[in-house]
Design an enzyme around this catalytic site. Sequence first.
Site, PDB file in Angstrom:
ATOM      1  N   ASP A   1      30.693  49.468  27.243  1.00  0.00           N
ATOM      2  CA  ASP A   1      31.390  50.309  28.221  1.00  0.00           C
ATOM      3  C   ASP A   1      32.657  50.925  27.630  1.00  0.00           C
ATOM      4  OD1 ASP A   1      29.383  49.634  29.913  1.00  0.00           O
ATOM      5  OD2 ASP A   1      30.581  48.369  31.238  1.00  0.00           O
TER       6      ASP A   1
ATOM      7  N   SER B   1      26.930  42.458  26.843  1.00  0.00           N
ATOM      8  CA  SER B   1      26.279  43.737  27.071  1.00  0.00           C
ATOM      9  C   SER B   1      27.210  44.756  27.702  1.00  0.00           C
ATOM     10  CB  SER B   1      25.078  43.530  28.002  1.00  0.00           C
ATOM     11  OG  SER B   1      25.538  43.041  29.245  1.00  0.00           O
ATOM     12  N   CYS B   2      28.406  44.332  28.113  1.00  0.00           N
ATOM     13  CA  CYS B   2      29.263  45.262  28.866  1.00  0.00           C
ATOM     14  C   CYS B   2      30.534  45.712  28.150  1.00  0.00           C
ATOM     15  CB  CYS B   2      29.636  44.646  30.206  1.00  0.00           C
ATOM     16  SG  CYS B   2      28.234  44.466  31.300  1.00  0.00           S
ATOM     17  N   PHE B   3      31.386  44.759  27.769  1.00  0.00           N
ATOM     18  CA  PHE B   3      32.699  45.172  27.243  1.00  0.00           C
ATOM     19  C   PHE B   3      32.585  46.133  26.050  1.00  0.00           C
ATOM     20  CE2 PHE B   3      35.506  41.408  28.847  1.00  0.00           C
ATOM     21  CZ  PHE B   3      35.280  41.828  30.130  1.00  0.00           C
TER      22      PHE B   3
END
Length: 433
Positions: free
Chosen positions: A273, A268-270
């Site tokens: 973002d 859900s992040c790399f």
Amino acid sequence: MDVSIVGSGYVGTTIAACLANVDHQVTNIDIDEDIVESLNAGESPIHEPGLSELVSEHAGDRLTATTSYAGLPETDISFLTVQTPSREDGSIDVGPLKTAAEMTGAALADLPEGKRHLVIIKSTVTPPHVDTITDAIYGAVPADVADRISVAMNPEFMREGSAVEDFQSPEKMVFGTTDAWATDRLKALYEPIIETQDPDLVETDPRTASMIKYANNGFLAAKVSLINDIGNICKEFDIDGYEVADAIGLDDRISEQFLRSGVGFGGSCFPKDAAAIVAEARESGYESLMLSAALDLNEHQPGRLLELVDDHVDVNGKRVAVLGLAFKPGTDDTRNSRAVPVIEELRERGADVVAYDPVAVSDMRERYPNLSFTAADSAREALAGAHAVVVVTDWDEFATLDEEFDEMATPVVVDGRRTIERREGLFYEGLTW
Ligand code: UDX
């Protein structure tokens, strides 16, 4: 302290339980009644090691949940932990967070006489959107109250699968504030962690704090893509990319961490973002070269995996096993999992895909309902009769597979995570080794 937490998703629930565990009085505010009900019943709405225990221990006592903002002005600190979903162009949609910020600001109109309140932005928002959210909070409160409200940016670095542990023993804490009172409040809030774990404390302004979070994730994502790029070159020359990575990791400046090459990063992040900061920079006139390349390379890795399959077998009309659906081991999360493009590309080639994952099948079905595959109950079942198997997630259990390969129609093993050992009897291909 009395703490309100607006948004009970992944980050909100973890923080709530962890803060309750260090004796703060915590109230979760969420618009979703099911989440509120489950928290009040002592059940964690998300799965994370150690979290259920903390939620059940503190629910109804130091941890309560509500759909109402009415009690927020009585508390000392509120966290905004509302999700910021991605838009088509990679930028973030701050709509839901902005609404929560306005609701928080509106509630603070009732801040008791003489009381000050700190609003902490925990959601990941780009530097320009730190201003959007700050303005949304201040825009909703009357001027006399605004003087007694501070807004801080305090990004979170916890990983899925070890979120509780990461929150309880962080390497660093980043406090982005505009006044000393807010910094002091943050230090007081986290005192039990600071005292026992001695993390590095970074004191800065809110926009820089936001950039630190994006730089942190962007750097790690780029590190993975860089080792994947190097691994791809190694493969061309018939060199083991892991042997090379182990050697360069001995250099302190490089470090041994995040040097596992393979089919790429998910979660859900790399991806989110990196795409968000690239989009935001573009909006402001700068075209990122490195972070864009990191994202591009990540999109290409599944294709390289499939080319290795093509080298051994034409999968059209044939059964192909996919091992692993989660974006990494230890979680049932399939967001941006590399299994998605791998299965899509196999389907495009006309393959009949049978996938196995110990925990992530239902999450994959829910998030990607159009992805067409048959779910197997075990790796053995997935492999039986398959003309090739591709490994997408490095679950430990795949490393011990052995005679299961005997049941394949042709033992073509294409490993995207260096999980299976090369051995006699298998047509084995490592993606970068
Ligand atoms: C990440 C950051 O680590 C965390 O600090 C931040 O708060 C949220 O994003 P997470 O998404 O939970 O955490 O996963 P992480 O363990 O960092 O792995 C991300 C992805 O990179 C996974 O898909 C993993 O398989 C991949 N990866 C990681 C590699 O391909 N190679 C590596 O060497 C390391």
